[in-house]
Design a protein around this motif. Structure first.
Motif, PDB file in Angstrom:
ATOM      1  N   ASP B 136      13.197 -10.406   5.899  1.00 32.14           N
ATOM      2  CA  ASP B 136      13.178 -11.391   6.986  1.00 32.14           C
ATOM      3  C   ASP B 136      12.882 -10.726   8.326  1.00 32.14           C
ATOM      4  O   ASP B 136      12.551 -11.407   9.296  1.00 32.14           O
ATOM      5  CB  ASP B 136      14.545 -12.089   7.105  1.00 32.14           C
ATOM      6  CG  ASP B 136      14.784 -13.002   5.926  1.00 32.14           C
ATOM      7  OD1 ASP B 136      13.797 -13.309   5.217  1.00 32.14           O
ATOM      8  OD2 ASP B 136      15.952 -13.385   5.704  1.00 32.14           O
ATOM      9  N   GLU B 137      13.071  -9.419   8.382  1.00 31.12           N
ATOM     10  CA  GLU B 137      12.848  -8.726   9.654  1.00 31.12           C
ATOM     11  C   GLU B 137      11.373  -8.411   9.907  1.00 31.12           C
ATOM     12  O   GLU B 137      11.014  -7.936  10.980  1.00 31.12           O
ATOM     13  CB  GLU B 137      13.671  -7.436   9.691  1.00 31.12           C
ATOM     14  CG  GLU B 137      15.149  -7.736   9.876  1.00 31.12           C
ATOM     15  CD  GLU B 137      16.031  -6.513   9.750  1.00 31.12           C
ATOM     16  OE1 GLU B 137      17.096  -6.507  10.385  1.00 31.12           O
ATOM     17  OE2 GLU B 137      15.678  -5.571   9.013  1.00 31.12           O
ATOM     18  N   ILE B 138      10.528  -8.655   8.908  1.00 24.40           N
ATOM     19  CA  ILE B 138       9.092  -8.421   9.114  1.00 24.40           C
ATOM     20  C   ILE B 138       8.530  -9.562   9.961  1.00 24.40           C
ATOM     21  O   ILE B 138       8.531 -10.721   9.560  1.00 24.40           O
ATOM     22  CB  ILE B 138       8.333  -8.315   7.770  1.00 24.40           C
ATOM     23  CG1 ILE B 138       8.822  -7.105   6.970  1.00 24.40           C
ATOM     24  CG2 ILE B 138       6.816  -8.232   8.003  1.00 24.40           C
ATOM     25  CD1 ILE B 138       8.577  -5.755   7.619  1.00 24.40           C
ATOM     26  N   ALA B 139       8.056  -9.212  11.166  1.00 27.30           N
ATOM     27  CA  ALA B 139       7.602 -10.231  12.109  1.00 27.30           C
ATOM     28  C   ALA B 139       6.095 -10.437  12.047  1.00 27.30           C
ATOM     29  O   ALA B 139       5.589 -11.504  12.363  1.00 27.30           O
ATOM     30  CB  ALA B 139       7.990  -9.834  13.526  1.00 27.30           C
ATOM     31  N   GLN B 140       5.374  -9.424  11.650  1.00 32.18           N
ATOM     32  CA  GLN B 140       3.921  -9.549  11.611  1.00 32.18           C
ATOM     33  C   GLN B 140       3.350  -8.516  10.640  1.00 32.18           C
ATOM     34  O   GLN B 140       3.892  -7.418  10.511  1.00 32.18           O
ATOM     35  CB  GLN B 140       3.332  -9.313  13.019  1.00 32.18           C
ATOM     36  CG  GLN B 140       1.836  -9.523  13.142  1.00 32.18           C
ATOM     37  CD  GLN B 140       1.382 -10.913  12.739  1.00 32.18           C
ATOM     38  OE1 GLN B 140       1.288 -11.240  11.551  1.00 32.18           O
ATOM     39  NE2 GLN B 140       1.111 -11.757  13.724  1.00 32.18           N
ATOM     40  N   VAL B 141       2.264  -8.909   9.976  1.00 36.19           N
ATOM     41  CA  VAL B 141       1.582  -7.985   9.078  1.00 36.19           C
ATOM     42  C   VAL B 141       0.087  -8.105   9.334  1.00 36.19           C
ATOM     43  O   VAL B 141      -0.443  -9.212   9.444  1.00 36.19           O
ATOM     44  CB  VAL B 141       1.860  -8.313   7.599  1.00 36.19           C
ATOM     45  CG1 VAL B 141       1.112  -7.342   6.689  1.00 36.19           C
ATOM     46  CG2 VAL B 141       3.353  -8.284   7.292  1.00 36.19           C
ATOM     47  N   SER B 142      -0.577  -6.983   9.476  1.00 34.99           N
ATOM     48  CA  SER B 142      -2.030  -7.039   9.555  1.00 34.99           C
ATOM     49  C   SER B 142      -2.601  -6.135   8.474  1.00 34.99           C
ATOM     50  O   SER B 142      -1.985  -5.143   8.074  1.00 34.99           O
ATOM     51  CB  SER B 142      -2.524  -6.623  10.935  1.00 34.99           C
ATOM     52  OG  SER B 142      -2.113  -5.314  11.216  1.00 34.99           O
ATOM     53  N   GLY B 143      -3.772  -6.521   8.001  1.00 36.17           N
ATOM     54  CA  GLY B 143      -4.416  -5.732   6.962  1.00 36.17           C
ATOM     55  C   GLY B 143      -5.886  -5.592   7.279  1.00 36.17           C
ATOM     56  O   GLY B 143      -6.452  -6.424   7.995  1.00 36.17           O
ATOM     57  N   SER B 144      -6.486  -4.529   6.793  1.00 33.89           N
ATOM     58  CA  SER B 144      -7.928  -4.431   6.993  1.00 33.89           C
ATOM     59  C   SER B 144      -8.600  -3.759   5.807  1.00 33.89           C
ATOM     60  O   SER B 144      -7.992  -2.980   5.074  1.00 33.89           O
ATOM     61  CB  SER B 144      -8.244  -3.688   8.284  1.00 33.89           C
ATOM     62  OG  SER B 144      -7.917  -2.340   8.141  1.00 33.89           O
ATOM     63  N   TRP B 145      -9.838  -4.118   5.638  1.00 35.04           N
ATOM     64  CA  TRP B 145     -10.697  -3.549   4.601  1.00 35.04           C
ATOM     65  C   TRP B 145     -11.877  -2.917   5.297  1.00 35.04           C
ATOM     66  O   TRP B 145     -12.435  -3.504   6.238  1.00 35.04           O
ATOM     67  CB  TRP B 145     -11.168  -4.674   3.670  1.00 35.04           C
ATOM     68  CG  TRP B 145     -12.366  -4.318   2.835  1.00 35.04           C
ATOM     69  CD1 TRP B 145     -13.664  -4.696   3.050  1.00 35.04           C
ATOM     70  CD2 TRP B 145     -12.384  -3.520   1.647  1.00 35.04           C
ATOM     71  NE1 TRP B 145     -14.477  -4.187   2.080  1.00 35.04           N
ATOM     72  CE2 TRP B 145     -13.716  -3.458   1.200  1.00 35.04           C
ATOM     73  CE3 TRP B 145     -11.391  -2.837   0.931  1.00 35.04           C
ATOM     74  CZ2 TRP B 145     -14.090  -2.758   0.053  1.00 35.04           C
ATOM     75  CZ3 TRP B 145     -11.773  -2.134  -0.212  1.00 35.04           C
ATOM     76  CH2 TRP B 145     -13.095  -2.106  -0.640  1.00 35.04           C
ATOM     77  N   LEU B 146     -12.225  -1.725   4.881  1.00 40.74           N
ATOM     78  CA  LEU B 146     -13.397  -1.065   5.451  1.00 40.74           C
ATOM     79  C   LEU B 146     -14.311  -0.606   4.332  1.00 40.74           C
ATOM     80  O   LEU B 146     -13.849  -0.005   3.358  1.00 40.74           O
ATOM     81  CB  LEU B 146     -12.968   0.158   6.280  1.00 40.74           C
ATOM     82  CG  LEU B 146     -14.120   1.024   6.796  1.00 40.74           C
ATOM     83  CD1 LEU B 146     -14.894   0.326   7.889  1.00 40.74           C
ATOM     84  CD2 LEU B 146     -13.607   2.367   7.291  1.00 40.74           C
ATOM     85  N   GLU B 147     -15.592  -0.911   4.447  1.00 43.39           N
ATOM     86  CA  GLU B 147     -16.574  -0.363   3.507  1.00 43.39           C
ATOM     87  C   GLU B 147     -17.723   0.225   4.305  1.00 43.39           C
ATOM     88  O   GLU B 147     -18.157  -0.351   5.297  1.00 43.39           O
ATOM     89  CB  GLU B 147     -17.081  -1.453   2.562  1.00 43.39           C
ATOM     90  CG  GLU B 147     -17.815  -2.577   3.279  1.00 43.39           C
ATOM     91  CD  GLU B 147     -18.212  -3.739   2.364  1.00 43.39           C
ATOM     92  OE1 GLU B 147     -17.323  -4.302   1.712  1.00 43.39           O
ATOM     93  OE2 GLU B 147     -19.409  -4.060   2.333  1.00 43.39           O
TER      94      GLU B 147
END
Lengths: 444, 459
Positions: B136-147
């Motif tokens: 519950d403490e996770i406020a934000q998640v970002s992810g990225s893909w690079l090719e």
């Protein structure tokens, strides 16, 4: 194909795809760099680069594609790639293109002719010579660089916007290496502006002084100290943390300045200015990465956060007007947010005044390792530093191999004095010396 | 990419004013990055970079030029411009280009550009949702893909004509844990010289949970008390310590100019006898691996330091001339716009003989650096610094509570003397390394090591 032909081909394909909203962002640059080693030309390079980014809006979402390969085939591929990418965007915020109608600043006319390659070589050789003459301990490994470059930024869109900014400036950098008792020390100094206005002897002496002053630098005992940050050190911190003022970072929960507009976030003496046409800046701009007119603003005024930096999308979401801070890290980059020329407004006093006021403390001239040791999301920093002890109210022995740690949000509130000695880092990030009490130093 | 006739003409023109060596480097690179935030696709970058960089040497002097075009007239114009900066008459009149085929030691199964965005997005989303659901403490998640699909062609006046196609992919997940107006972050970002098959190596949910676990752990950590202490540095990205403290100072770009703390030290003991360090561009499908370097020299495996003794530097052709030494296949450049110079590939401390449990239990009071952040170094003085992203106090030989805000600083030539225990389990991790020839992919690596004494910064 020329840019003009390519542009027409792209617009043709965009219309074929039924696109109503699209934009072309174009940059072009030319530069010449001379590198001197052992008083001889070691390297001479001329660079020409250009690139085009196509952006389309489909169902309120932006799709991007960019290229450097101006062929008919690529013109079509560019449009198709952008359309495919736009179709994949899921974020709910609406993206839209800017409309014509802003009133834009006018750049001062640049009447100076580009210096010839031989002039650059001459200046770089002179800079090198002056460094060797500045101190007998200057050793091989000392280098000088002189460069001249021109950049063009252009943006046109389907709303009839058609904008162009041109900038040109020279740069000189002295990198001095001195050795004593088998140890090496380095120092540097750089200048941007007009080649004929450079005082090469002064640049050389400052670079050498930067190295010589660190000879014999020792350690520091760990503890809490009153710290005077020199311009370069504070400007380095400001650059690393500028993204906390981005509305995009705030809206995405990646800055702790959420809901802080109108609130006190720094001490009274802190005013932070973003000025795209700053008088001494070599890169003056009239429009941002979306074609919105760029203008000067106080982001923090007397300690109060007056505005976040916005682009069109974040402004629409927040129900305000764009501050004209849409940015593209390169022509190919997606639109983000950043300040133009960003600086802490000078107040009064010199670093020497601050030493006297400090009595016993540390003067930090350089902090390094920002990309690892400074976290803009948390505000925490722990940075490798060097500088001088402040002893009896005066600059004392050189010190190195210690860290200064803290949190940038807390630091803003702890700034007690701001000097008058504004200096710029890479021509973009400016700060005077400041006095801060109670900083954590880790050394011996 | 370019016709042999065109390349030959460009070389001929570049040599017309007396250079003793000329090189044409052509590039066509397609890359894509997909960014996802709050489990929704936010931005997609999609770019093509194409152009040519030309260099000529006369002795140790180098003239170079670049142009953002693969059009013949632009390339020949660039060659003329480069030649104009020297004043002499042609020394080399006849160039015979012979194409060399280097085997591909990094086969790619599925070219990323041949796969639609949807599959890449689904994978990222799965990682981000697992990260968000971790606590519950996770406020934000970002992810990225690079090719990145990087095609290069190199031709030189020595007659070499070589090509390579370097495909790389990388996944990143960053989690932010938040409580009482405070943020802490955690991240993970594996990559390889591979195509879509990178997905087979990593369960997306594992990646997401790993990033979030780190963020939550650090949210509940106190600040470390600064001081000088022994530090156990974990394998994988912990290898950044060798990369910064020592690796950069072994690059010919600073050694040749006398700007390195290790210049003139070949054959001497510069490190603790427990330390053997290797730079290996030939590791199959490694993130920093190459078939040929950006001057067309085949990749090599080099033992840089063997049991503490300095064996070789990492050398490119131009600096090699100054040093009187051959290239070690170490010349790299971010793109045609940068002049290449000597750089690292996959650099790591080799396995030693100490058991991990012995390393931890040998420390009465110190720091266990489980996950390192990035770092930087001044190769002249050897002064380096690193951030510790996830650290724990070691007390009486046991790993105890987590601590935040730690950084490690010191001098390269001293820290490699102080690496006095070396574990057996080498792991590598991926990074982007920035220097004068731009930002390039490199691996760092090591087993768990002990540094007997180092300055730990904190509050």
């Amino acid at each position: 194909m020329t840019y003009q032909e390519f542009k027409e081909a792209v617009i043709g394909h965009a219309k074929e795809q039924g696109l109503a909203d699209y934009e072309l962002y174009y940059t072009e640059s030319e530069s010449t760099t001379v590198e001197i080693y052992k008083e001889e030309v070691k390297g001479y390079s001329t660079e020409g680069s250009m690139g085009i980014c196509f952006r389309c809006i489909l169902n309120d979402k932006a799709g991007y594609a960019s290229t450097e390969n101006l062929t008919e085939e690529e013109a079509q591929s560019l449009v198709l790639r952008a359309v495919e990418n736009a179709g994949c965007i899921e974020s709910e915020e609406k993206t839209f293109l800017h409309k014509a109608g802003d009133s834009y600043g006018v750049l001062p006319e640049n009447k100076e002719e580009a210096p010839a390659g031989t002039e650059l070589v001459e200046a770089a050789l002179k800079l090198q010579k002056e460094m060797y003459q500045a101190d007998p301990r200057v050793s091989d490994g000392t280098q000088s660089y002189v460069a001249y470059g021109k950049e063009k930024y252009a943006l046109c869109n389907s709303n009839g916007l058609d904008l162009e900014d041109n900038v040109a400036y020279a740069q000189a950098q002295g990198f001095a290496l001195v050795s004593q008792d088998g140890e090496m020390y380095d120092g540097s100094k750089d200048m941007r502006g007009s080649l004929k206005n450079f005082d090469l002897k002064d640049i050389a002496e400052k670079a050498v002084e930067d190295a010589v002053s660190t000879i014999g630098a020792g350690g520091v005992d760990s503890g809490k100290y009153t710290v005077v940050f020199g311009s370069r050190a504070l400007a380095t911190l400001l650059a690393a943390y500028s993204n906390i003022f981005s509305a995009e970072a705030v809206q995405k929960g990646m800055s702790l300045l959420k809901d802080k507009e109108g609130e006190k976030i720094a001490s009274d003496i802190v005013t932070l200015v973003d000025d795209p046409m700053y008088k001494d800046s070599c890169v003056k701009r009239t429009f941002d990465g979306e074609g919105v007119a760029a203008y000067a603003k106080n982001v923090v005024e007397k300690g109060v956060l007056t505005t976040l930096l916005h682009n069109l999308k974040t402004a629409a979401k927040a129900g305000v007007r764009s501050t004209g801070n849409a940015s593209k890290a390169s022509y190919a980059a997606t639109v983000g947010i950043s300040p133009f020329t960003f600086y802490l407004q000078p107040v009064e006093g010199t670093k020497e005044d601050f030493f006297a006021e400090t009595g016993e403390g540390i003067y930090i001239t350089e902090v390094t390792g920002l990309h690892a040791g400074a976290n803009p999301i948390t505000g925490d920093f722990s940075l490798s530093s060097s500088g001088f002890m402040i002893e009896g109210g005066k600059k004392g022995r050189p010190v190195k191999s210690f860290t200064v740690s803290g949190n940038f949000f807390e630091l803003l509130k702890k700034i007690e004095k701001v000097g008058a000695d504004l200096e710029f880092l890479r021509g973009k990030w400016g700060a005077p010396s400041v006095l801060v009490r109670d900083m954590a130093i880790a050394g011996k | 990419m370019l016709s042999q006739e065109l390349v030959k003409e460009a070389l001929r023109r570049a040599l017309s004013t007396g250079a003793d060596y000329a090189e044409v480097f052509a590039e066509h690179t397609r890359s894509k990055n997909i960014n996802i935030i709050s489990a929704k696709v936010d931005k997609i970058g999609d770019s093509v970079i194409s152009g040519v960089g030309i260099r000529i040497f006369k002795g140790t002097r180098c003239v170079s030029g670049s142009v953002s075009s693969l059009a013949p007239e632009a390339i020949l114009n660039c060659a003329d411009r480069v030649a104009d900066a020297m004043d002499g008459s042609a020394q080399i009149l006849d160039i015979v280009l012979r194409e060399r085929l280097f085997g591909d030691i990094h086969p790619v199964k599925i070219v990323p550009a041949s796969v639609e965005n949807a599959g890449k997005i689904d994978y990222l989303r799965e990682a981000c949702i697992a990260a968000r659901d971790y606590s519950d403490e996770i406020a934000q998640v970002s992810g990225s893909w690079l090719e990145v699909d990087h095609k290069i062609m190199i031709a030189t006046s020595e007659g070499l004509l070589a090509q390579d196609r370097q495909i790389r992919t990388r996944i990143s997940v960053t989690s932010i844990a938040s409580k009482d107006g405070e943020n802490q972050t955690g991240s993970t970002s594996p990559g390889a010289r591979k195509g879509m098959e990178l997905f087979d190596d990593h369960d997306p949910r594992e990646l997401g949970r790993k990033a979030s676990a780190q963020a939550v752990t650090m949210l509940h950590a106190g600040y470390i008390n600064a001081g000088v202490m022994p530090v156990a540095i974990e394998n994988g990205f912990g290898g950044v310590i060798f990369h910064e403290a020592c690796g950069h100072s072994l690059e010919a770009s600073c050694v040749a100019l006398g700007q390195s703390q290790f210049a003139g030290k070949l054959g001497t003991t510069i490190a603790n006898p427990k330390v053997t360090a290797i730079d290996d561009g030939t590791i199959p499908n490694g993130w920093g691996s190459i078939n040929i370097d950006d001057e067309g020299t085949p990749a090599q495996r080099k033992v840089l330091i063997e049991k503490g003794v300095l064996k070789t530097y990492m050398i490119d052709k131009l600096n090699g001339r100054r040093m009187g030494m051959e290239s070690t296949g170490s010349s790299r450049r971010q793109s045609y716009q940068y002049d290449p110079t000597s750089r690292m590939t996959n650099t790591y401390i080799a396995a030693g003989e100490d058991r991990d449990e012995d390393i931890i239990s040998s420390i009465e009071y110190g720091l266990y650096a489980k996950q390192m952040g990035g770092g930087s170094v001044n190769p002249v003085t050897g002064q380096f610094n690193f951030a510790v992203n996830e650290g724990y106090i070691i007390r009486n030989g046991r790993i105890c509570e987590p601590v935040r805000g730690a950084s490690l600083i010191g001098k390269g030539s001293e820290v490699i003397q102080n690496i006095d225990m070396v574990g057996m389990n080498v792991e590598r991790a991926q990074g982007m390394c920035g220097a004068s020839s731009g930002s390039i992919p490199t691996d760092v690596g090591q087993p768990l090591i002990r540094v007997s004494s180092i300055t730990v910064g904190g509050r």
